[in-house]
Motif scaffolding. Sequence first.
Motif, short mmCIF file in Angstrom:
data_model
loop_
_atom_site.label_atom_id
_atom_site.label_comp_id
_atom_site.label_asym_id
_atom_site.label_seq_id
_atom_site.Cartn_x
_atom_site.Cartn_y
_atom_site.Cartn_z
N ALA A 227 0.84 -1.20 0.00
CA ALA A 227 0.00 0.00 0.00
C ALA A 227 0.88 1.25 0.00
O ALA A 227 1.99 1.26 0.54
N VAL A 229 1.31 3.93 1.78
CA VAL A 229 0.91 4.47 3.07
C VAL A 229 1.22 5.95 3.22
O VAL A 229 0.55 6.66 3.99
N ASN A 232 -1.74 7.97 2.69
CA ASN A 232 -2.86 7.80 3.62
C ASN A 232 -2.67 8.71 4.83
O ASN A 232 -1.55 9.13 5.13
N ARG A 233 -3.74 8.95 5.55
CA ARG A 233 -3.63 9.89 6.66
C ARG A 233 -4.06 9.33 8.02
O ARG A 233 -3.56 9.75 9.05
N HIS A 234 -4.99 8.40 8.04
CA HIS A 234 -5.56 8.02 9.34
C HIS A 234 -4.94 6.75 9.93
O HIS A 234 -4.50 5.85 9.21
N GLU A 294 -9.80 -1.99 4.00
CA GLU A 294 -9.69 -1.04 5.11
C GLU A 294 -8.22 -0.81 5.48
O GLU A 294 -7.79 0.33 5.70
N GLU A 296 -5.51 -1.17 3.67
CA GLU A 296 -4.72 -0.48 2.63
C GLU A 296 -4.99 1.02 2.59
O GLU A 296 -4.18 1.78 2.05
N ARG A 297 -6.09 1.48 3.17
CA ARG A 297 -6.40 2.91 3.19
C ARG A 297 -5.82 3.62 4.41
O ARG A 297 -5.97 4.83 4.57
N ALA A 298 -5.16 2.84 5.29
CA ALA A 298 -4.67 3.41 6.55
C ALA A 298 -3.19 3.79 6.48
O ALA A 298 -2.41 3.21 5.74
N ARG A 299 -2.83 4.79 7.27
CA ARG A 299 -1.43 5.18 7.44
C ARG A 299 -0.71 4.14 8.29
O ARG A 299 0.44 3.80 8.05
N VAL A 323 1.66 -2.05 5.61
CA VAL A 323 1.15 -1.00 6.50
C VAL A 323 1.83 -1.17 7.86
O VAL A 323 1.71 -2.22 8.50
#
Length: 410
Positions: A227, A229, A232-234, A294, A296-299, A323
């Motif tokens: 990912a 990362v 991503n921000r969260h 989920e 892959e969208r996270a920091r 991640v």
Amino acid sequence: MRCVIVSDFGAVNGGAAKVAIESARGLAEAGVEVVFACAIGPVSPRLDHPRIDVQRFEGEEIWKVGGRIAAARQGIWNAAAHAFLTALLARQPAGTIVHLHQWTKAFSPAAIAAVGESGLPVAITMHDYFSFCPTGGYFDFKAGAPCARRPMSGGCMAANCDRESYAHKLVRVARQWRSDEALRALAQPLFIHVSDFARDVARAFLPRQARHVVVENMMEAQKRPPAEVAGNRHALFLGRFTQEKAGDVLARAAREAGMPVRFVGEGPLRAEILKANPAADFGAWVPAERVFEEIERARCLVLPSLWYEPGPLVVAEARSRGVPVVLARTTGPAGWIRDGEDGLLVDGGDVAGLAAALAQLQDDETARRMGEAAYRHYWADPLTVARHVARTIAAYETLARAPQAASAAG
């Protein structure tokens, strides 16, 4: 080779059942003859295999059995389950391995006793701490911290540490007494731990005649590019919103660090998490196939558990996607982490320490570097079913040899 796998559930409803079912399937595909003994239906289609014989005990979860007194009595000792397993094990050829995965929800300590009476070699996977702790978590829910008492000591039995009530704790103490009695009667049980850390926590409280081995749970993931990362921000929390999993600690730490945070799951701590961080984003449980989306969208993934969590696979899932993970150092997966290289370890309950770790990962280059290292280290030795099955069979082989060695020595 032949084994009998004992699992309260015949379908996946949590980590222990999933491991029992996938392990049974993998063992069968590796040539092992498997009898899968379960109590609570339905039965997973994953158990439909020519080398898997499903034997169903028509049981129920103990707290769904009539009134509380009847449920408590069955939880302490399920006579019907004992008769079922006694008859089942009597039909097995000598040398059959009996592997207990989960017994507290339906089978009760009667399952352990039936195995001991059969004389067959036994392995017990420690998905939790029910083999020595009445509440199963070795955690004091009233103190909000890991337990510091010796299980089943006077202090333990007197302590009002249960999530529910002291009356509930007393039922669990009675069940633990029957469990301990049955465990002491086993000739040379093999405890299979899911992490080095969980083994070290449990070992001192298990029977002295026991042997121990670590076999990590499986986690099948398709290898894809890591990912991105840094884009991503969260921070992501994925799991139950309960006291011991400390989602509220993450909520406060993220607010202090000024980092967006997302909580995916459900549980009684939701209101407290939202109070601690009104800006927190929430998502409902997602199907297994969407968990990786989920992640892959996270920091970063955060596991701030207060209890000695044995081996949550969400850490491996995150690492397989590149991640980075921030987690309490008193958890099983902490042993996978190279602190500061492919993840960050913090003290459980330390809001300031967790906030500092999140602040560190807000740097794009740091997040990218740690994510790439996590991905590289995971795929150097992935937690495949084949790996899990090979190590389980190796454990079975040592167990099968032990009685012969004992006889020769005698």
